[in-house]
Write an enzyme that holds these catalytic residues in place. Structure first.
Site, short mmCIF file in Angstrom:
data_model
loop_
_atom_site.label_atom_id
_atom_site.label_comp_id
_atom_site.label_asym_id
_atom_site.label_seq_id
_atom_site.Cartn_x
_atom_site.Cartn_y
_atom_site.Cartn_z
N PRO A 154 0.82 -1.22 0.00
CA PRO A 154 0.00 0.00 0.00
C PRO A 154 0.85 1.27 0.00
O PRO A 154 0.37 2.35 -0.29
CB PRO A 154 -0.81 -0.10 1.30
CG PRO A 154 -0.72 -1.52 1.72
CD PRO A 154 0.58 -2.04 1.22
N GLU A 213 1.95 -8.24 8.83
CA GLU A 213 1.80 -6.78 8.86
C GLU A 213 2.67 -6.11 7.79
O GLU A 213 2.39 -5.02 7.33
CB GLU A 213 2.23 -6.27 10.24
CG GLU A 213 1.14 -6.29 11.28
CD GLU A 213 -0.09 -5.52 10.85
OE1 GLU A 213 -1.15 -6.16 10.68
OE2 GLU A 213 0.00 -4.29 10.65
N ARG A 249 -1.60 -9.44 -20.71
CA ARG A 249 -2.51 -9.03 -21.80
C ARG A 249 -1.78 -8.19 -22.86
O ARG A 249 -2.25 -8.05 -23.97
CB ARG A 249 -3.69 -8.23 -21.23
CG ARG A 249 -4.66 -9.04 -20.41
CD ARG A 249 -5.69 -8.15 -19.74
NE ARG A 249 -6.50 -7.42 -20.71
CZ ARG A 249 -7.59 -7.94 -21.29
NH1 ARG A 249 -7.96 -9.17 -21.01
NH2 ARG A 249 -8.29 -7.25 -22.17
N ASP A 272 -8.20 -1.81 -25.23
CA ASP A 272 -8.48 -1.70 -23.80
C ASP A 272 -8.60 -0.23 -23.44
O ASP A 272 -7.78 0.58 -23.86
CB ASP A 272 -7.35 -2.35 -22.98
CG ASP A 272 -7.57 -3.86 -22.85
OD1 ASP A 272 -6.69 -4.54 -22.31
OD2 ASP A 272 -8.64 -4.34 -23.31
N1 4GS Z 1 -3.19 -2.53 -1.32
C1 4GS Z 1 -2.09 -3.24 -1.75
N2 4GS Z 1 -1.54 -3.10 -2.99
O1 4GS Z 1 -0.51 -3.94 -3.07
N3 4GS Z 1 -0.36 -4.65 -1.93
C2 4GS Z 1 -1.34 -4.24 -1.10
C3 4GS Z 1 -1.56 -4.76 0.25
O2 4GS Z 1 -2.54 -4.44 0.91
N4 4GS Z 1 -0.62 -5.60 0.73
C4 4GS Z 1 -0.69 -6.17 2.09
C5 4GS Z 1 -0.29 -5.12 3.10
C6 4GS Z 1 -0.23 -5.75 4.48
N5 4GS Z 1 0.66 -6.92 4.47
C7 4GS Z 1 0.26 -7.93 3.54
C8 4GS Z 1 0.22 -7.37 2.14
#
Ligand code: 4GS
Length: 246
Positions: free
Chosen positions: A89, A116, A154, A169
Site C-alpha cells: 500500500p 503486517e 494481456r 483496452d
Molecule cells: N493494497 C495493496 N496493494 O498492493 N499490496 C497491497 C496490500 O494491501 N498488501 C498487504 C499489506 C499488508 N501486508 C500484507 C500485504
C-alpha cells in the site's frame, strides 16, 4: 514475459496459471511464472519466516533472511538485470503506464508479502519499486501480484489472440470503456441503442468515442487532466452532456 513470484502461498498462483487467458499464455510459452517460497529458505525446525516488530505494535513482520534468500534465488533464475517489485500500500499506484513499463522490461520479480509487512532492510536493499493496487490493506500481496501478472500478460503479443484487444483496452487510450451490448436486442423493453445496430462502422466508432469521452468526463475527470482534445472531441463531449441534460 518472465515472472518470478516470491510468496509464502505459491499455490495461489494457479489462479493465473490454470485458468483463462493467462493459462493459455503459459501453455503457449508466451509467459513463464516461477515461484519462490521464503519458507523453503529457512534453517530452523519451525521454518520461521516472521517475527515480532521491534518497538512493539500489532502483528508480525517477514524476516530478512528467508525473504532475501528467496529473492536471490529468483534473481539467479531470472534474466540478467530483472528488477524487483514489492506489492505494498506504500507503493506507486498501479496504472496502465506502469503495466506498460513492466511489459517493456520483459521480466519482473514480484514480492508478495504477508503479515503486517516486511522488514524495511529488505525493501531498502532488495526492492527496486513498491507498487500498490489501491488504498486499502489486504491480507497478502498475492492478489495484487496476480493483478500485475494478468494486466502485463494481456500486453504480450499473441496472449489475447487479437492484438487489437490490448490496444482497444480502455486505459490504453486513457479513457473509460464505452457501453457494450450483446444479444438479445431487447431485455424487458430495454433496447440496444439503434446506433450500435446500424451497421455503419464509422458511425459506431464515433458513438463509442463519444461515450468513452463523456463517461470519463463524468466519472473520472482526473484521467482527462493531461489530455489534449481535438475540437471534434470537445464537441462530442458537449453533445454527450447535452443529451444527458447535464
Ligand atoms: N493494497 C495493496 N496493494 O498492493 N499490496 C497491497 C496490500 O494491501 N498488501 C498487504 C499489506 C499488508 N501486508 C500484507 C500485504
Amino acid at each position: 514475459m518472465w515472472f518470478g513470484i516470491v510468496s509464502l502461498f505459491p499455490q495461489m498462483f494457479s489462479a493465473v496459471t490454470a485458468y483463462g487467458v493467462t493459462r493459455r499464455a503459459c501453455e503457449k510459452g508466451l509467459i513463464e511464472v516461477h515461484t519462490y517460497n521464503p519458507r523453503d529458505y529457512t534453517y530452523d525446525k519451525y521454518k520461521t519466516v516472521d517475527d515480532k516488530p521491534y518497538g512493539g505494535g500489532p502483528g508480525m513482520l517477514m524476516k530478512v533472511q528467508p525473504l532475501t534468500d528467496a529473492i536471490s534465488q529468483a534473481r539467479r533464475e531470472a534474466p540478467v538485470g530483472t528488477k524487483v517489485v514489492c506489492m505494498s500500500p506504500q507503493g506507486a499506484r498501479l496504472d496502465h503506464s506502469l503495466v506498460t513499463k513492466f511489459h517493456e522490461w520483459g521480466s519482473i520479480i514480484l514480492v508478495a508479502g504477508r503479515y503486517e509487512g516486511i522488514d524495511e532492510r529488505v525493501l531498502q536493499k532488495q526492492v527496486d519499486l513498491e507498487v500498490s493496487i489501491g488504498d486499502y490493506v489486504l491480507s497478502g500481496g498475492e492478489l495484487p501480484a496476480m493483478c500485475v501478472i494478468d494486466a502485463v500478460s494481456r500486453m504480450v503479443p499473441g496472449v489475447l489472440g487479437d492484438i487489437q484487444n490490448a490496444q482497444e483496452d480502455s486505459f490504453a487510450k486513457g479513457l473509460l470503456h464505452f457501453p457494450q451490448y450483446t444479444r438479445p436486442e431487447a431485455v424487458d423493453g430495454d433496447k440496444v441503442p439503434d446506433i450500435v445496430l446500424c451497421g455503419d462502422h464509422a458511425k459506431i466508432r464515433r458513438w463509442r468515442l463519444q461515450q468513452a469521452l463523456g463517461r470519463t468526463y463524468e466519472r473520472r475527470p482526473d484521467l482527462l487532466r493531461s489530455r489534449t482534445f481535438s475540437d471534434d472531441e470537445l464537441m462530442l463531449i458537449v453533445d454527450y452532456l447535452r443529451d444527458k441534460g447535464l
